[in-house]
Design an enzyme around this catalytic site. Structure first.
Site, PDB file in Angstrom:
ATOM      1  N   TYR A 151       0.838  -1.212   0.000  1.00  0.00           N
ATOM      2  CA  TYR A 151       0.000   0.000   0.000  1.00  0.00           C
ATOM      3  C   TYR A 151       0.873   1.263   0.000  1.00  0.00           C
ATOM      4  CZ  TYR A 151      -3.894   3.019   1.619  1.00  0.00           C
ATOM      5  OH  TYR A 151      -4.854   4.000   1.753  1.00  0.00           O
ATOM      6  N   LYS A 155       0.818   4.083  -2.811  1.00  0.00           N
ATOM      7  CA  LYS A 155       0.435   5.465  -2.511  1.00  0.00           C
ATOM      8  C   LYS A 155       1.581   6.446  -2.801  1.00  0.00           C
ATOM      9  CE  LYS A 155      -3.879   5.039  -1.416  1.00  0.00           C
ATOM     10  NZ  LYS A 155      -4.849   5.352  -2.493  1.00  0.00           N
TER      11      LYS A 155
HETATM   12  N1  NAD Z   1      -9.823   5.649   5.143  1.00  0.00           N
HETATM   13  C1  NAD Z   1      -8.601   6.131   5.331  1.00  0.00           C
HETATM   14  O1  NAD Z   1      -8.155   6.343   6.482  1.00  0.00           O
HETATM   15  C2  NAD Z   1      -7.713   6.465   4.139  1.00  0.00           C
HETATM   16  C3  NAD Z   1      -6.494   7.094   4.386  1.00  0.00           C
HETATM   17  C4  NAD Z   1      -5.659   7.397   3.315  1.00  0.00           C
HETATM   18  C5  NAD Z   1      -6.045   7.091   2.024  1.00  0.00           C
HETATM   19  N2  NAD Z   1      -7.234   6.484   1.799  1.00  0.00           N
HETATM   20  C6  NAD Z   1      -7.563   6.168   0.408  1.00  0.00           C
HETATM   21  O2  NAD Z   1      -8.788   6.783   0.055  1.00  0.00           O
HETATM   22  C7  NAD Z   1      -9.481   5.963  -0.898  1.00  0.00           C
HETATM   23  C8  NAD Z   1     -10.869   5.642  -0.379  1.00  0.00           C
HETATM   24  O3  NAD Z   1     -10.748   5.007   0.889  1.00  0.00           O
HETATM   25  P1  NAD Z   1     -12.018   4.610   1.784  1.00  0.00           P
HETATM   26  O4  NAD Z   1     -11.534   4.604   3.189  1.00  0.00           O
HETATM   27  O5  NAD Z   1     -13.203   5.403   1.398  1.00  0.00           O
HETATM   28  O6  NAD Z   1     -12.170   3.064   1.326  1.00  0.00           O
HETATM   29  P2  NAD Z   1     -13.436   2.079   1.280  1.00  0.00           P
HETATM   30  O7  NAD Z   1     -12.881   0.718   1.399  1.00  0.00           O
HETATM   31  O8  NAD Z   1     -14.485   2.510   2.235  1.00  0.00           O
HETATM   32  O9  NAD Z   1     -14.000   2.321  -0.205  1.00  0.00           O
HETATM   33  C9  NAD Z   1     -13.242   1.936  -1.323  1.00  0.00           C
HETATM   34  C10 NAD Z   1     -14.186   1.714  -2.488  1.00  0.00           C
HETATM   35  O10 NAD Z   1     -13.369   1.323  -3.610  1.00  0.00           O
HETATM   36  C11 NAD Z   1     -14.060   0.281  -4.300  1.00  0.00           C
HETATM   37  N3  NAD Z   1     -13.104  -0.516  -5.069  1.00  0.00           N
HETATM   38  C12 NAD Z   1     -12.145  -1.372  -4.601  1.00  0.00           C
HETATM   39  N4  NAD Z   1     -11.502  -1.954  -5.610  1.00  0.00           N
HETATM   40  C13 NAD Z   1     -12.047  -1.469  -6.758  1.00  0.00           C
HETATM   41  C14 NAD Z   1     -11.791  -1.706  -8.133  1.00  0.00           C
HETATM   42  N5  NAD Z   1     -10.839  -2.578  -8.532  1.00  0.00           N
HETATM   43  N6  NAD Z   1     -12.524  -1.026  -9.049  1.00  0.00           N
HETATM   44  C15 NAD Z   1     -13.494  -0.169  -8.658  1.00  0.00           C
HETATM   45  N7  NAD Z   1     -13.790   0.093  -7.358  1.00  0.00           N
HETATM   46  C16 NAD Z   1     -13.065  -0.553  -6.422  1.00  0.00           C
HETATM   47  C17 NAD Z   1     -14.713  -0.533  -3.194  1.00  0.00           C
HETATM   48  O11 NAD Z   1     -15.768  -1.342  -3.696  1.00  0.00           O
HETATM   49  C18 NAD Z   1     -15.182   0.569  -2.244  1.00  0.00           C
HETATM   50  O12 NAD Z   1     -16.498   1.004  -2.542  1.00  0.00           O
HETATM   51  C19 NAD Z   1      -8.596   4.742  -1.131  1.00  0.00           C
HETATM   52  O13 NAD Z   1      -7.766   4.943  -2.252  1.00  0.00           O
HETATM   53  C20 NAD Z   1      -7.760   4.686   0.137  1.00  0.00           C
HETATM   54  O14 NAD Z   1      -6.556   3.994  -0.066  1.00  0.00           O
HETATM   55  C21 NAD Z   1      -8.073   6.156   2.828  1.00  0.00           C
END
Ligand code: NAD
Length: 250
Positions: A151, A155
């Site tokens: 990851y 990122k």
């Molecule tokens: N939540 C956190 O603390 C956090 C922190 C830093 C970065 N992020 C990043 O922000 C983004 C969103 O995170 P989140 O917490 O809302 O995650 P989440 O898991 O709640 O939602 C992710 C969504 O992506 C969809 N997804 C996964 N693989 C896919 C694919 N191959 N094609 C299409 N859709 C796909 C899933 O079905 C889901 O609806 C991600 O890139 C994550 O890495 C999140």
């Protein structure tokens, strides 16, 4: 403001759903793209019910044909896409000695390959119209994080991709920027709490103690930063990484 067609990947829930809702509230037509088409349809229905314009598209961003077809469908139903938010993401955390090659490939595939495929698929309509906004979701994990070799690499890779898109596409009126969230309360962090066996409320309270502003982030905090990069007035801001983490990072 000018209404554009936006595609938000991974928009069925969490940060992506909040971003889709925010861009719709800002006046854009939004393609709510996700693997989970039923949930994406729920988000699109909600946007339409509130007077916005949205469609749901079921697609795997890591699949070249699916990513290309999804962009074509968004263009056909909403107009040529001029905003792309590469938000879809997954976790496959493990310490290096236990991390499988499949877990490495899956994470790099969704985040990096997915962002590349989607950006490549939308660039022609952005170039033709002379205006575009690409926002990639990075993370504070890009700085390194135990148990996240895959990851963190993905990122950090998003940041290199962002800067390169900014350099290549700038002359066509297209900006590319990254938002790097800290801890945000979503299903993703809930799943991490479950994996390590800590009740989510305790996990959140512990995380909040590490954050200078004294709370964990909400999906809307990230949506607001994405919306700025997508705005008309952000046209001279490109190739940047904005850490949205309740305190200094980078
Ligand atoms: N939540 C956190 O603390 C956090 C922190 C830093 C970065 N992020 C990043 O922000 C983004 C969103 O995170 P989140 O917490 O809302 O995650 P989440 O898991 O709640 O939602 C992710 C969504 O992506 C969809 N997804 C996964 N693989 C896919 C694919 N191959 N094609 C299409 N859709 C796909 C899933 O079905 C889901 O609806 C991600 O890139 C994550 O890495 C999140």
């Amino acid at each position: 403001m000018t209404s554009r067609t936006a595609i938000v990947t991974g928009a069925a829930r969490g940060i992506g759903a909040a971003t889709a809702r925010r861009l719709a509230a800002d006046g854009h037509a939004v393609a709510v793209l996700d693997l989970a088409e039923d949930q994406a349809a729920g988000v699109a229905d909600d946007i339409n019910a509130k007077g916005g314009k949205a469609i749901a598209i079921g697609a795997d961003v890591a699949d070249e044909a699916a990513a290309t077809a999804a962009v074509a469908r968004a263009a056909a139903e909403l107009g040529p896409p001029q905003i792309l938010v590469n938000n879809a993401g997954i976790l496959r955390d493990n310490l290096l000695f236990k991390m499988s090659a499949a877990d490495w490939d899956a994470v790099l595939g969704v985040h990096l390959r997915g962002a590349f495929l989607m950006a490549r698929a939308v660039q022609s309509s952005m170039v033709e119209s002379g205006w575009g906004r690409i926002v990639n979701l990075s993370s504070t994990s890009a700085l390194g994080n135990r148990g996240q070799a895959n990851y963190a690499a993905a990122k950090a890779g998003m940041q290199g991709l962002t800067k390169t898109l900014a350099i290549e596409l700038g002359k066509f009126g297209i900006t590319a920027n990254a938002v790097a969230p800290g801890f945000i309360e979503t299903e993703m962090t809930k799943a991490t709490a479950e994996r390590v066996g800590v009740p989510f409320a305790d996990f959140l309270a512990h995380a909040a103690k590490e954050v200078p502003v004294g709370r964990v982030g909400r999906p809307e905090d990230i949506a607001a930063a994405v919306a700025f990069f997508c705005s008309e007035e952000a046209g001279y801001v490109s190739g940047q990484v904005l850490y949205v983490a309740g305190g200094p990072k980078a």
